[in-house]
Design an enzyme around this catalytic site. Structure first.
Site, mmCIF file in Angstrom:
data_model
loop_
_atom_site.group_PDB
_atom_site.id
_atom_site.type_symbol
_atom_site.label_atom_id
_atom_site.label_comp_id
_atom_site.label_asym_id
_atom_site.label_seq_id
_atom_site.Cartn_x
_atom_site.Cartn_y
_atom_site.Cartn_z
ATOM 1 N N ASN A 9 1.079 -1.219 -0.138
ATOM 2 C CA ASN A 9 -0.267 0.260 -0.267
ATOM 3 C C ASN A 9 0.989 0.959 -0.094
ATOM 4 O O ASN A 9 1.316 1.422 0.885
ATOM 5 C CB ASN A 9 -0.752 0.212 1.151
ATOM 6 C CG ASN A 9 -1.280 1.300 1.534
ATOM 7 O OD1 ASN A 9 -1.840 1.898 0.253
ATOM 8 N ND2 ASN A 9 -2.229 1.735 2.291
ATOM 9 N N LYS A 11 0.084 3.911 -0.491
ATOM 10 C CA LYS A 11 -0.413 5.775 0.610
ATOM 11 C C LYS A 11 -0.754 6.845 -0.581
ATOM 12 O O LYS A 11 -0.205 6.820 -1.690
ATOM 13 C CB LYS A 11 0.090 5.746 1.290
ATOM 14 C CG LYS A 11 -0.088 4.554 2.306
ATOM 15 C CD LYS A 11 0.168 4.757 3.885
ATOM 16 C CE LYS A 11 0.299 3.039 4.710
ATOM 17 N NZ LYS A 11 0.090 3.227 6.023
ATOM 18 N N HIS A 95 -9.620 1.184 4.531
ATOM 19 C CA HIS A 95 -8.314 0.877 5.424
ATOM 20 C C HIS A 95 -8.348 2.716 6.651
ATOM 21 O O HIS A 95 -9.392 3.577 6.455
ATOM 22 C CB HIS A 95 -6.769 2.381 4.730
ATOM 23 C CG HIS A 95 -6.413 2.142 5.416
ATOM 24 N ND1 HIS A 95 -5.551 2.599 6.349
ATOM 25 C CD2 HIS A 95 -4.747 0.659 4.793
ATOM 26 C CE1 HIS A 95 -4.122 2.680 6.561
ATOM 27 N NE2 HIS A 95 -3.808 1.427 5.700
ATOM 28 N N GLU A 97 -6.634 4.311 7.490
ATOM 29 C CA GLU A 97 -6.642 6.185 7.116
ATOM 30 C C GLU A 97 -7.923 6.806 6.599
ATOM 31 O O GLU A 97 -7.976 8.243 6.715
ATOM 32 C CB GLU A 97 -5.381 5.947 6.129
ATOM 33 C CG GLU A 97 -3.829 6.031 7.107
ATOM 34 C CD GLU A 97 -2.947 5.613 6.146
ATOM 35 O OE1 GLU A 97 -2.637 5.666 5.009
ATOM 36 O OE2 GLU A 97 -1.954 5.061 7.102
ATOM 37 N N GLU A 167 -5.521 -5.086 10.346
ATOM 38 C CA GLU A 167 -4.419 -3.501 11.123
ATOM 39 C C GLU A 167 -4.698 -3.416 11.904
ATOM 40 O O GLU A 167 -5.413 -1.972 12.201
ATOM 41 C CB GLU A 167 -4.464 -3.037 9.713
ATOM 42 C CG GLU A 167 -3.877 -3.451 7.745
ATOM 43 C CD GLU A 167 -3.499 -2.089 7.528
ATOM 44 O OE1 GLU A 167 -1.775 -2.652 6.401
ATOM 45 O OE2 GLU A 167 -4.265 -1.239 7.237
ATOM 46 N N GLY A 173 2.585 2.446 10.529
ATOM 47 C CA GLY A 173 3.119 3.007 10.896
ATOM 48 C C GLY A 173 4.286 3.499 12.059
ATOM 49 O O GLY A 173 4.787 4.981 12.378
ATOM 50 N N SER A 212 3.026 -2.005 10.485
ATOM 51 C CA SER A 212 4.878 -2.025 10.296
ATOM 52 C C SER A 212 5.815 -3.603 10.354
ATOM 53 O O SER A 212 6.192 -3.365 10.625
ATOM 54 C CB SER A 212 4.929 -1.590 11.958
ATOM 55 O OG SER A 212 4.505 -0.173 12.451
HETATM 56 P P1 PGA Z 1 2.780 0.931 7.574
HETATM 57 O O1 PGA Z 1 1.384 0.646 7.031
HETATM 58 O O2 PGA Z 1 3.431 -1.249 7.351
HETATM 59 O O3 PGA Z 1 3.713 1.443 7.082
HETATM 60 O O4 PGA Z 1 3.131 0.433 9.063
HETATM 61 C C1 PGA Z 1 0.601 -0.166 6.920
HETATM 62 C C2 PGA Z 1 -0.768 -0.129 6.010
HETATM 63 O O5 PGA Z 1 -1.333 0.828 6.379
HETATM 64 O O6 PGA Z 1 -1.696 -0.682 5.461
#
Ligand code: PGA
Length: 253
Positions: A9, A11, A95, A97, A167, A173, A212
């Site tokens: 992903n 983003k 997601h 976010e 997640e 992140g 992560s």
């Molecule tokens: P990350 O993000 O691997 O940077 O923690 C995962 C995601 O949001 O899909």
């Protein structure tokens, strides 16, 4: 058997130029990989150029969001039909976010999943609890409600190709991964809920872990029986890191 999925992903990262260059680096690193489904999810603008680059390769393309209408006066939105037309076969839906910054709810998530399936676009449906919810012992309730509402109205045959991504928000992140045992507990719980609704189909549903995921923790995650892959944010932006995650090592590989 469930074929593992490793999905990146991106983003809101990478220009068209960067996206195309990334594929040219990644393709050589993963050209021998046959037993893992590799997916990249570029920003909308880079989808079509990336689709051109991955033609005939073992890499598939996903969007990061979609709107549920087919077309119309919806300024700024992109429909399932448009994504398919551009050569994109998957879409990340719900997601955290999107839920946090763009008012996505279980109801809008459900509309997006339903519309995507109707057109033949495969959802990668994300669920996950916040740190407050985890600390107050609400994780299982939250996950169950997100799964049931997000998939409401779907039949077992609709569910055939849907991918789920667990997640935990506190792991996205932040560098804090759920331990493989913590993740496995929730994955097994999710599979149990899916069995209750969709019966045998649930044994074929891929459930990805996200939050992560890095080259140094993917191997232990992939050992767990209900972890069928990963949705990777930060570490999917560098071809070498992403390739190492794709080439995760377990006793079977
Ligand atoms: P990350 O993000 O691997 O940077 O923690 C995962 C995601 O949001 O899909």
């Amino acid at each position: 058997m469930r074929k593992p999925v490793i999905a990146g992903n991106w983003k809101m990262y990478k220009t068209v130029f960067d996206a195309v260059r990334f594929i040219s680096e990644l393709k050589d690193l993963v050209s021998n990989v046959k037993d893992v489904q590799i997916i990249v999810a570029p920003p909308f603008l880079a989808i079509y150029p990336v689709v051109q680059e991955v033609k005939d390769l073992n890499i598939l393309v996903s969007a990061q969001d979609v709107f549920w209408e087919e077309e119309g006066a919806y300024t700024g939105e992109i429909s399932p039909k448009m994504l398919l037309d551009a050569g994109c076969n998957y879409v990340i839906i719900g997601h955290s976010e999107r839920r946090q910054y763009f008012q996505e709810t279980d109801e809008t998530v459900n509309k997006k999943i339903t519309a995507s399936l109707h057109h033949g676009l495969i959802p990668i449906f994300c669920v996950g609890e916040s740190i407050q919810q985890r600390e107050s012992g609400k994780t299982l309730d939250i996950i169950e409600s997100q799964i049931k509402r997000g998939l409401s109205g779907l039949s077992a045959s609709d569910m055939k190709d849907v991918i789920i991504a667990y997640e935990p928000i506190w792991a996205i992140g932040t560098g804090k991964t759920a331990t493989s045992k913590q993740a496995e507990e929730i994955h097994a719980f999710i599979r149990g809920i899916l069995k209750g609704i969709f019966k045998d189909i649930a044994d074929n549903t891929r459930i990805l872990y996200g939050g992560s995921v890095k080259p140094d923790n993917i191997d232990e995650l992939m050992v767990e029986p209900n972890i069928d892959g990963a949705l990777v944010g930060g570490a999917s932006l560098k071809a070498e890191d992403f390739a190492r995650i794709i080439k995760f090592k377990t006793k079977l590989r």
